[in-house]
Design a protein around this motif. Structure first.
Motif, PDB file in Angstrom:
ATOM      1  N   GLY A 235       0.782  -1.229   0.000  1.00 19.28           N
ATOM      2  CA  GLY A 235       0.000   0.000   0.000  1.00 19.28           C
ATOM      3  C   GLY A 235       0.811   1.275   0.000  1.00 19.28           C
ATOM      4  N   GLN A 236       2.084   1.193  -0.417  1.00 20.59           N
ATOM      5  CA  GLN A 236       2.930   2.384  -0.448  1.00 20.59           C
ATOM      6  C   GLN A 236       2.450   3.377  -1.500  1.00 20.59           C
ATOM      7  N   THR A 237       2.699   4.662  -1.220  1.00 18.82           N
ATOM      8  CA  THR A 237       2.458   5.705  -2.211  1.00 18.82           C
ATOM      9  C   THR A 237       3.681   5.795  -3.112  1.00 18.82           C
ATOM     10  N   VAL A 238       3.457   5.719  -4.408  1.00 17.08           N
ATOM     11  CA  VAL A 238       4.562   5.749  -5.365  1.00 17.08           C
ATOM     12  C   VAL A 238       4.205   6.672  -6.524  1.00 17.08           C
ATOM     13  N   PHE A 239       5.240   7.142  -7.202  1.00  6.15           N
ATOM     14  CA  PHE A 239       5.056   7.927  -8.417  1.00  6.15           C
ATOM     15  C   PHE A 239       5.187   6.979  -9.599  1.00  6.15           C
ATOM     16  N   ASN A 240       4.099   6.770 -10.311  1.00  9.11           N
ATOM     17  CA  ASN A 240       4.122   5.880 -11.465  1.00  9.11           C
ATOM     18  C   ASN A 240       4.699   6.628 -12.668  1.00  9.11           C
ATOM     19  N   ILE A 241       5.748   6.050 -13.254  1.00  9.63           N
ATOM     20  CA  ILE A 241       6.464   6.727 -14.337  1.00  9.63           C
ATOM     21  C   ILE A 241       5.662   6.636 -15.628  1.00  9.63           C
ATOM     22  N   ASP A 242       5.185   7.772 -16.083  1.00 11.30           N
ATOM     23  CA  ASP A 242       4.405   7.844 -17.320  1.00 11.30           C
ATOM     24  C   ASP A 242       5.278   7.478 -18.524  1.00 11.30           C
ATOM     25  N   GLN A 243       4.662   6.916 -19.539  1.00 12.20           N
ATOM     26  CA  GLN A 243       5.402   6.490 -20.728  1.00 12.20           C
ATOM     27  C   GLN A 243       6.153   7.642 -21.391  1.00 12.20           C
ATOM     28  N   ASN A 244       5.656   8.855 -21.216  1.00 10.77           N
ATOM     29  CA  ASN A 244       6.307  10.015 -21.837  1.00 10.77           C
ATOM     30  C   ASN A 244       7.701  10.284 -21.287  1.00 10.77           C
ATOM     31  N   TYR A 245       7.992   9.765 -20.094  1.00  9.49           N
ATOM     32  CA  TYR A 245       9.317   9.956 -19.513  1.00  9.49           C
ATOM     33  C   TYR A 245      10.367   9.041 -20.156  1.00  9.49           C
ATOM     34  N   PHE A 246       9.924   8.007 -20.854  1.00  6.92           N
ATOM     35  CA  PHE A 246      10.852   7.059 -21.471  1.00  6.92           C
ATOM     36  C   PHE A 246      11.275   7.580 -22.837  1.00  6.92           C
ATOM     37  N   ILE A 247      12.568   7.912 -22.949  1.00 12.43           N
ATOM     38  CA  ILE A 247      13.024   8.567 -24.182  1.00 12.43           C
ATOM     39  C   ILE A 247      14.252   7.891 -24.793  1.00 12.43           C
ATOM     40  N   TRP A 248      14.676   6.772 -24.221  1.00 11.66           N
ATOM     41  CA  TRP A 248      15.849   6.074 -24.758  1.00 11.66           C
ATOM     42  C   TRP A 248      15.567   4.584 -24.863  1.00 11.66           C
ATOM     43  N   LYS A 249      15.736   4.039 -26.074  1.00 11.29           N
ATOM     44  CA  LYS A 249      15.681   2.588 -26.276  1.00 11.29           C
ATOM     45  C   LYS A 249      17.080   2.049 -26.020  1.00 11.29           C
ATOM     46  N   ILE A 250      17.217   1.060 -25.132  1.00  9.99           N
ATOM     47  CA  ILE A 250      18.573   0.621 -24.782  1.00  9.99           C
ATOM     48  C   ILE A 250      19.263  -0.132 -25.917  1.00  9.99           C
ATOM     49  N   THR A 251      18.529  -0.447 -26.956  1.00  8.94           N
ATOM     50  CA  THR A 251      19.160  -1.074 -28.118  1.00  8.94           C
ATOM     51  C   THR A 251      19.774  -0.025 -29.041  1.00  8.94           C
ATOM     52  N   GLU A 252      19.591   1.258 -28.694  1.00 12.01           N
ATOM     53  CA  GLU A 252      20.133   2.344 -29.506  1.00 12.01           C
ATOM     54  C   GLU A 252      21.134   3.163 -28.698  1.00 12.01           C
ATOM     55  N   SER A 253      21.841   4.054 -29.366  1.00  8.98           N
ATOM     56  CA  SER A 253      22.851   4.882 -28.712  1.00  8.98           C
ATOM     57  C   SER A 253      22.197   5.760 -27.646  1.00  8.98           C
ATOM     58  N   PRO A 254      22.852   5.939 -26.479  1.00 11.06           N
ATOM     59  CA  PRO A 254      22.254   6.730 -25.392  1.00 11.06           C
ATOM     60  C   PRO A 254      21.954   8.162 -25.790  1.00 11.06           C
ATOM     61  N   VAL A 255      20.883   8.705 -25.208  1.00 11.58           N
ATOM     62  CA  VAL A 255      20.555  10.107 -25.410  1.00 11.58           C
ATOM     63  C   VAL A 255      21.578  10.955 -24.658  1.00 11.58           C
ATOM     64  N   LYS A 256      21.688  12.210 -25.044  1.00 15.21           N
ATOM     65  CA  LYS A 256      22.579  13.137 -24.350  1.00 15.21           C
ATOM     66  C   LYS A 256      21.760  13.965 -23.357  1.00 15.21           C
ATOM     67  N   TYR A 257      22.285  14.113 -22.152  1.00 13.99           N
ATOM     68  CA  TYR A 257      21.567  14.850 -21.112  1.00 13.99           C
ATOM     69  C   TYR A 257      21.236  16.267 -21.571  1.00 13.99           C
ATOM     70  N   LYS A 258      22.201  16.909 -22.247  1.00 11.99           N
ATOM     71  CA  LYS A 258      22.007  18.298 -22.661  1.00 11.99           C
ATOM     72  C   LYS A 258      20.904  18.452 -23.702  1.00 11.99           C
ATOM     73  N   GLU A 259      20.513  17.342 -24.339  1.00 15.29           N
ATOM     74  CA  GLU A 259      19.480  17.391 -25.374  1.00 15.29           C
ATOM     75  C   GLU A 259      18.103  16.990 -24.847  1.00 15.29           C
ATOM     76  N   ILE A 260      18.021  16.606 -23.568  1.00 16.41           N
ATOM     77  CA  ILE A 260      16.734  16.177 -23.011  1.00 16.41           C
ATOM     78  C   ILE A 260      15.881  17.392 -22.675  1.00 16.41           C
ATOM     79  N   ASN A 261      14.642  17.356 -23.115  1.00  9.36           N
ATOM     80  CA  ASN A 261      13.681  18.431 -22.807  1.00  9.36           C
ATOM     81  C   ASN A 261      12.833  17.971 -21.609  1.00  9.36           C
ATOM     82  N   PHE A 262      13.054  18.569 -20.439  1.00  8.70           N
ATOM     83  CA  PHE A 262      12.340  18.164 -19.238  1.00  8.70           C
ATOM     84  C   PHE A 262      11.025  18.889 -19.059  1.00  8.70           C
ATOM     85  N   ASP A 263      10.698  19.810 -19.974  1.00  9.48           N
ATOM     86  CA  ASP A 263       9.439  20.567 -19.834  1.00  9.48           C
ATOM     87  C   ASP A 263       8.261  19.743 -20.317  1.00  9.48           C
TER      88      ASP A 263
END
Length: 263
Positions: A235-263
């Motif tokens: 019964g813990q309260t948790v933040f469920n990670i919405d699909q929109n937060y997933f921006i990197w497929k691990i089968t592909e080259s990693p995203v760059k932090y400086k290019e991530i749009n957090f807005d």
């Protein structure tokens, strides 16, 4: 006529004393056999370690070439075999417990996250464009002392961006397709930002689906619709990670932090 019997708290105490207990917690532990420390099944542990080897083999086979580990044998010896031996030598294994789970299962759950966090350090260097040797390990986990071998809200890693701004990194791995962040991690991130001005970034590796999410924990709104009660987690309260937060497929080259749009 029914005989009237007054049963008092004093009777309860005397009854437990007659059983041989002066402490209420001891009575509960006795009846629940909580005072019996299970013998760790080292054969079971060996099978669990083998599964950890297999996980690393499979993940390493599918990730982008840029983040593959070249010498898997050395990696396994360092992060699986050596870690296990340290915990065994310091008698950590028998006293691992969590909601009544077997010590071997608690060990495996912790090790799985620990090993994968180390595996993805190379990827982290590419995401933040830093040398992995400059990444500071600040987590509280200690392999030799049960008193400090605990999960705490403190983030796992710290990275200096451009040699100046510090970002704390909370690395997580998910294996079932359910991707959550515990509430105390968010509260700690907000405290750190309030006290020190440092952001805390959760990087969540969903190994079940092969995707990675990036979430600034200190910017999660208190009234977000993603806050839920997870019955599977007592019964813990948790933040469920919405699909929109997933921006990197691990089968592909990693995203760059400086290019991530957090807005």
């Amino acid at each position: 006529m029914t005989r009237q019997i007054t049963i008092t708290a004093e009777y309860f105490r005397q009854y437990r004393q007659k059983l041989g207990f002066s402490n209420q917690a001891d009575v509960k532990n006795f009846f629940g056999a909580k005072d019996i420390t299970p013998t760790v099944d080292l054969n079971y542990i060996a099978l669990l370690n083998e599964r950890l080897y297999n996980i690393i083999d499979k993940v390493n086979a599918v990730v982008d070439n840029d983040i593959k580990i070249d010498d898997l044998n050395t990696f396994k010896k360092e992060h699986i075999d050596k870690t296990f031996e340290i915990m065994k030598a310091n008698n950590i294994l028998p006293i691992l417990n969590n909601q009544g789970r077997r010590p071997e299962q608690v060990y495996y759950s912790w090790m799985r996250g620990y090993v994968l966090s180390n595996y993805f350090l190379k990827a982290l260097g590419l995401v933040f464009e830093v040398d992995t040797s400059t990444i500071d390990l600040i987590g509280d986990d200690n392999l030799k002392n049960i008193e400090t071998f605990k999960r705490t809200p403190k983030a796992d890693l710290e990275i200096k961006l451009n040699g100046k701004e510090k970002v704390r990194i909370e690395m997580q791995s998910g294996f079932t397709g359910i991707n959550d962040i515990k509430q105390h991690k968010v509260l700690e991130a907000k405290r750190v930002f309030r006290d020190f001005g440092s952001h805390t970034l959760a990087i969540h590796f969903d190994l079940y689906n092969g995707q990675v999410a990036f979430i600034k924990l200190d910017e999660i709104e208190d009234n977000s619709v993603n806050w839920i009660t997870r019955q599977q987690m007592e019964g813990q309260t948790v933040f469920n990670i919405d699909q929109n937060y997933f921006i990197w497929k691990i089968t592909e080259s990693p995203v760059k932090y400086k290019e991530i749009n957090f807005d």
